[in-house]
Design an enzyme around this catalytic site. Structure first.
Site, PDB file in Angstrom:
ATOM      1  CG  HIS A   1      -0.295  -0.156   2.526  1.00  0.00           C
ATOM      2  ND1 HIS A   1       0.195  -1.365   2.977  1.00  0.00           N
ATOM      3  CD2 HIS A   1      -0.032   0.736   3.497  1.00  0.00           C
ATOM      4  CE1 HIS A   1       0.725  -1.215   4.168  1.00  0.00           C
ATOM      5  NE2 HIS A   1       0.606   0.062   4.521  1.00  0.00           N
ATOM      6  CD  GLN A   2       2.673   5.445  -3.815  1.00  0.00           C
ATOM      7  OE1 GLN A   2       3.792   5.064  -4.050  1.00  0.00           O
ATOM      8  NE2 GLN A   2       1.913   6.032  -4.736  1.00  0.00           N
TER       9      GLN A   2
END
Length: 196
Positions: A155-156
C-alpha cells in the site's frame, strides 16, 4: 509570565508551583492531557492481520468487499483502489492499494504500476481541491523492518501536508488533531475525485 486563558480575573500569572500534582497516575508535570483512547485500537494491533495470507484476515483484501462508505473507499480502479487511512497522520491521509495480495513493489504488474501511479496523482488532485494541501508525503514502507504496519499487502501512503502542520500537538502532546470525521472526508474526496 503571561496569564493563561481561562484564568481567574485577578490576572495572576501561571506559576509551576500552582500545578495540581497527580496522585499515583503518572509523572507529575504541568501539561494538560488530550486523551485519544480510540488510538489504542491501532497501538494494540486490533486490525492487524495475524497471518501474511490473502483473504478476510487481511484488511486490504477485505475492504474492497465492503461498500465504499463502510470501507472508506474514495475511488476504485480496475487493479487498485484508494482508501482513507483508518489511523491517519493528517486529515485526508489515504492509501493506494492493489487488489492483488502482494507484499513487494517489484511484484506489481506493469498495469498495476500504472494504476497505482494514476490513483496517486488523482488523490493529490482531489486533496488539493478539498483542502488546499501545500505538499504531500508519498511513499511505501516495504517490510516490517521498514515500518510497514501491514507488510504482507502493498500500500502506498498519500499524506497531505500544510505549512505549520507540525504544531505542538504531535511534537509535545504526541497527538494528532483531526478536525473532520473520516466519513465526511471520504465523501468530500470522492465528490472531488478527477474523472481522467
Amino acid at each position: 509570565m503571561t496569564d493563561l486563558p481561562g484564568g481567574d480575573s485577578s490576572g495572576s500569572a501561571y506559576e509551576p508551583e500552582e500545578v495540581v500534582r497527580q496522585d499515583g497516575i503518572g509523572a507529575p508535570d504541568p501539561f494538560m492531557r488530550l486523551w485519544t483512547p480510540h488510538r489504542m485500537a491501532y497501538i494494540a494491533g486490533e486490525n492487524k492481520p495475524t497471518t501474511t495470507e490473502a483473504g478476510s484476515g487481511c484488511p486490504f483484501c477485505r475492504i474492497p468487499l465492503l461498500s465504499d462508505v463502510d470501507g472508506l473507499i474514495v475511488q476504485r480502479g480496475d487493479a487498485a483502489y484508494a482508501v482513507l487511512n483508518l489511523y491517519p497522520y493528517n486529515p485526508g491521509h489515504l492509501m493506494v492499494v492493489p487488489y492483488r495480495h502482494i507484499a513487494d513493489y517489484t511484484e506489481l504488474t506493469p498495469e498495476e504500476v500504472v494504476e497505482v501511479a494514476t490513483l496517486t496523482q488523482q488523490a493529490m488532485q482531489a486533496i488539493r481541491i478539498v483542502s488546499a494541501a501545500h505538499g504531500f508525503n508519498i511513499g511505501m514502507n516495504q517490510g516490517d523492518i521498514a515500518g510497514a504496519g501491514i507488510a504482507a499487502h502493498l500500500h502506498q501512503h498519500v499524506v497531505p501536508r500544510w505549512e505549520g502542520d507540525a504544531n505542538f500537538m504531535p511534537v509535545i502532546g504526541q497527538t494528532k488533531v483531526l478536525p473532520q470525521l473520516l466519513t465526511d472526508t471520504r465523501a468530500l474526496l470522492a465528490k472531488s475525485w478527477p474523472t481522467t
